[in-house]
Write an enzyme that holds these catalytic residues in place. Structure first.
Site, short mmCIF file in Angstrom:
data_model
loop_
_atom_site.label_atom_id
_atom_site.label_comp_id
_atom_site.label_asym_id
_atom_site.label_seq_id
_atom_site.Cartn_x
_atom_site.Cartn_y
_atom_site.Cartn_z
N GLU A 108 0.86 -1.18 0.00
CA GLU A 108 0.00 0.00 0.00
C GLU A 108 0.90 1.23 0.00
O GLU A 108 1.83 1.32 0.83
CB GLU A 108 -0.90 0.03 1.23
CG GLU A 108 -1.85 1.21 1.24
CD GLU A 108 -2.76 1.27 2.47
OE1 GLU A 108 -3.55 2.23 2.55
OE2 GLU A 108 -2.66 0.37 3.32
N ARG A 154 6.14 -13.27 9.23
CA ARG A 154 6.80 -12.01 8.89
C ARG A 154 8.15 -11.92 9.57
O ARG A 154 8.45 -12.63 10.55
CB ARG A 154 5.93 -10.83 9.28
CG ARG A 154 5.76 -10.64 10.78
CD ARG A 154 4.73 -9.59 11.10
NE ARG A 154 5.06 -8.31 10.49
CZ ARG A 154 4.21 -7.31 10.40
NH1 ARG A 154 2.97 -7.43 10.87
NH2 ARG A 154 4.57 -6.16 9.86
N LYS A 174 4.33 0.64 10.20
CA LYS A 174 4.37 1.90 9.43
C LYS A 174 3.73 3.04 10.22
O LYS A 174 4.12 4.20 10.06
CB LYS A 174 3.68 1.71 8.08
CG LYS A 174 4.57 1.07 7.04
CD LYS A 174 4.08 1.28 5.63
CE LYS A 174 3.02 0.32 5.24
NZ LYS A 174 2.70 0.36 3.79
#
Length: 550
Positions: free
Chosen positions: A34, A259, A269
């Site tokens: 994104e 992850r 983020k």
């Protein structure tokens, strides 16, 4: 590029079985960020997996921007992501945006309404939250859940035309409010947002939710293996529901891996954006940030990052990787590449009293003893030099072999010098050392008359270039976290130390992102943002040694 197929993992095994069974006859993966921030080291793992898997099986990998939330997205982030992916050594086979498919997504949502699989809800976000239920209790049906198809079609079209305020209505999937998987309790499909989109402008005032858009994008692009991180595992049933109920001709499958988590590193983020907005750091590319651009500015190489993320493996078990493992790979990459040089970070002047005042001689030094093919360099030597403050002590402890009154040391690539005297200022600080040198002890002449136990580095005071050197420590400390601490309470106040010293004159031509090993100090990178011809700035990438072993 290195051979990525040296080791296997469960995703590769799935691909092998899919090709063998005939479920697929080719491989298509995608990296779908994104554009609401800069990529970080965690993204590098996802990039590596997607591109490496496709490369190994002669498939394709797409770069797709999941730009479904115009409030948080920006062209700046789009461009930075493209730059980072290319810098890491990868080239995508197709560049796409979720917004390319907004028309088709709308049509698929209309199809769901016509099938009785979606409805317009008037409840507020808070009301939906309160009626969603818990992990042990089912949710409650919305009072608007049983609207007719005709009414839902009319309301959804009016949502598109901008007849309602933000938050007044949303489109929800009609699945099962009693499902044990809360992601299937009538999740939102579309919301109203009067925001200008970076790609579509003001064409739309309703936008698809990520969980609805993502599987449609994969299906449109012909993705065979939709590889994502483990937090999306519970979303997989909804992913499959969207593909099936939207009657997508192609049916991708989703697979999840754990992850990447690093010690002393925050990769949210939201938190990284907070650091930037509150000026805790010097932008997204601050060398203390775990962003790809920050690591590039600090001095990491794409090869070191690729090798690191591959070494961490691909599993379904969450774990935390020691940050020293990442540092190991940059040392391994730079030790054969980086030219050696000498730099004095905390200078102390030495006057060699028996050296001719007007004489300057050029001394030979290896550029990289581990890579002789890099050749040699010449460095000037004269009466006055700088050494490190720590390399002299007035009253040394035992087993201190560097410079002190009456002691002799070797100057790297030069001569033996012996301390005879020193000068202090009014505050008692040592400001200058007086030494004599022995011209018979010149490095490279084969002198064996006597030995010294200490070798120290230096730069010539007359010719050395002033330089700013920045030493970094972790920005976020894991051991600083205590119950009740806010994120900013974990900031390390000593994460940056700025020193003003000197480097060899042959560093004058160094340019941004050139890398060197400073003798005894570590590997350094010319800062591409702040360094100029008149003001050299070096970022320490990593120290020379570590106790970490793979």
């Amino acid at each position: 590029m290195e051979n990525p197929s040296a080791s296997s993992h469960f995703i590769k095994n799935i691909v092998i079985e899919d090709l063998k069974s005939g479920r697929v006859d080719h491989v298509v993966t995608r990296f779908p960020p994104e554009p609401n921030g800069y990529l970080h080291i965690g993204h590098a793992k996802s990039i590596s997996i997607n591109f490496d898997v496709a490369d190994e099986f002669k498939g394709r990998t797409y770069l797709r921007f999941d730009d479904t939330n115009p409030l948080k997205e920006d062209v700046e982030f789009v461009e930075s992501i493209k730059e980072d992916v290319r810098w890491l050594g990868y080239e995508w086979d197709g560049l796409f945006f979720a917004s390319d498919y907004f028309d088709e997504m709308y049509d698929r949502a209309v199809l769901l309404i016509k099938k009785g699989k979606a409805y317009v809800d008037d409840q507020s976000a808070e009301e939906i939250r309160l009626t969603r239920g818990t992990l042990t209790e089912p949710g409650k049906n919305s009072p608007h859940r049983d609207r007719t198809v005709e009414e839902n079609l009319d309301l959804f079209e009016r949502m598109r035309k901008g007849e309602f305020k933000e938050g007044d209505k949303i489109l929800r999937a009609k699945i099962d409010m009693g499902s044990p998987n809360m992601n299937l309790r009538d999740p939102a499909l579309y919301r109203i947002s009067y925001a200008t989109h970076h790609n579509t402008g003001d064409k739309w005032c309703i936008y698809p939710m990520y969980a609805f858009a993502h599987p449609i994008e994969d299906a449109i692009e012909g993705v065979t293996h939709s590889i994502c991180t483990l937090e999306f595992e519970d979303q997989r049933p909804f992913y499959d529901w969207v593909v099936a109920e939207c009657e997508m001709p192609h049916q991708p499958r989703q697979y999840e891996f754990a992850r990447l988590n690093l010690t002393n590193t925050v990769m949210s983020k939201r938190f990284l954006k907070q650091l930037v907005e509150e000026n805790v750091v010097d932008g997204w590319d601050d060398p203390r940030m775990p962003t790809i651009s920050g690591m590039r500015r600090k001095g990491y190489t794409p090869e070191s990052i690729r090798n690191f993320v591959r070494e961490t493996g691909v599993t379904k078990a969450n774990s935390v990787v020691d940050e020293r493992m990442l540092e190991h790979f940059i040392r391994e990459d730079l030790k054969l590449k980086a030219p050696r040089t000498m730099a004095v970070l905390r200078p102390l002047k030495v006057v060699i009293t028996n050296y001719p005042e007007d004489q300057v001689e050029m001394l030979d030094a290896e550029i990289n003893p581990e890579n002789p093919e890099m050749g040699a360099r010449q460095i000037p030597f004269s009466r006055e030099i700088y050494i490190e403050q720590d390399d002299f002590m007035e009253n040394p402890p035992s087993k201190y072999f560097r410079l002190f009154p009456g002691n002799e040391v070797r100057l790297k690539n030069a001569y033996f010098i012996k301390c005879n005297d020193f000068i202090k200022d009014a505050d008692g600080n040592i400001t200058e050392i007086h030494c004599t040198y022995d011209p018979e002890t010149k490095s490279g002449t084969g002198f064996t008359g006597r030995k010294v136990k200490g070798t120290i580095h230096w730069v010539d005071a007359r010719h050395a270039l002033p330089a700013e050197c920045r030493l970094y420590e972790p920005l976020i400390m894991d051991d600083a976290e205590e119950e009740g601490d806010s994120f900013l309470d974990r900031i390390n106040p000593n994460s940056l130390e700025t020193l003003h010293g000197f480097v060899e004159p042959n560093m004058k031509e160094a340019s941004g992102n050139d890398k060197f090993q400073f003798f005894r100090h570590g590997y350094f990178n010319v800062d591409p943002k702040h360094s100029t011809a008149d003001h050299l700035v070096y970022n320490r990438v990593v120290s020379l040694k570590s106790s970490f072993v793979i």
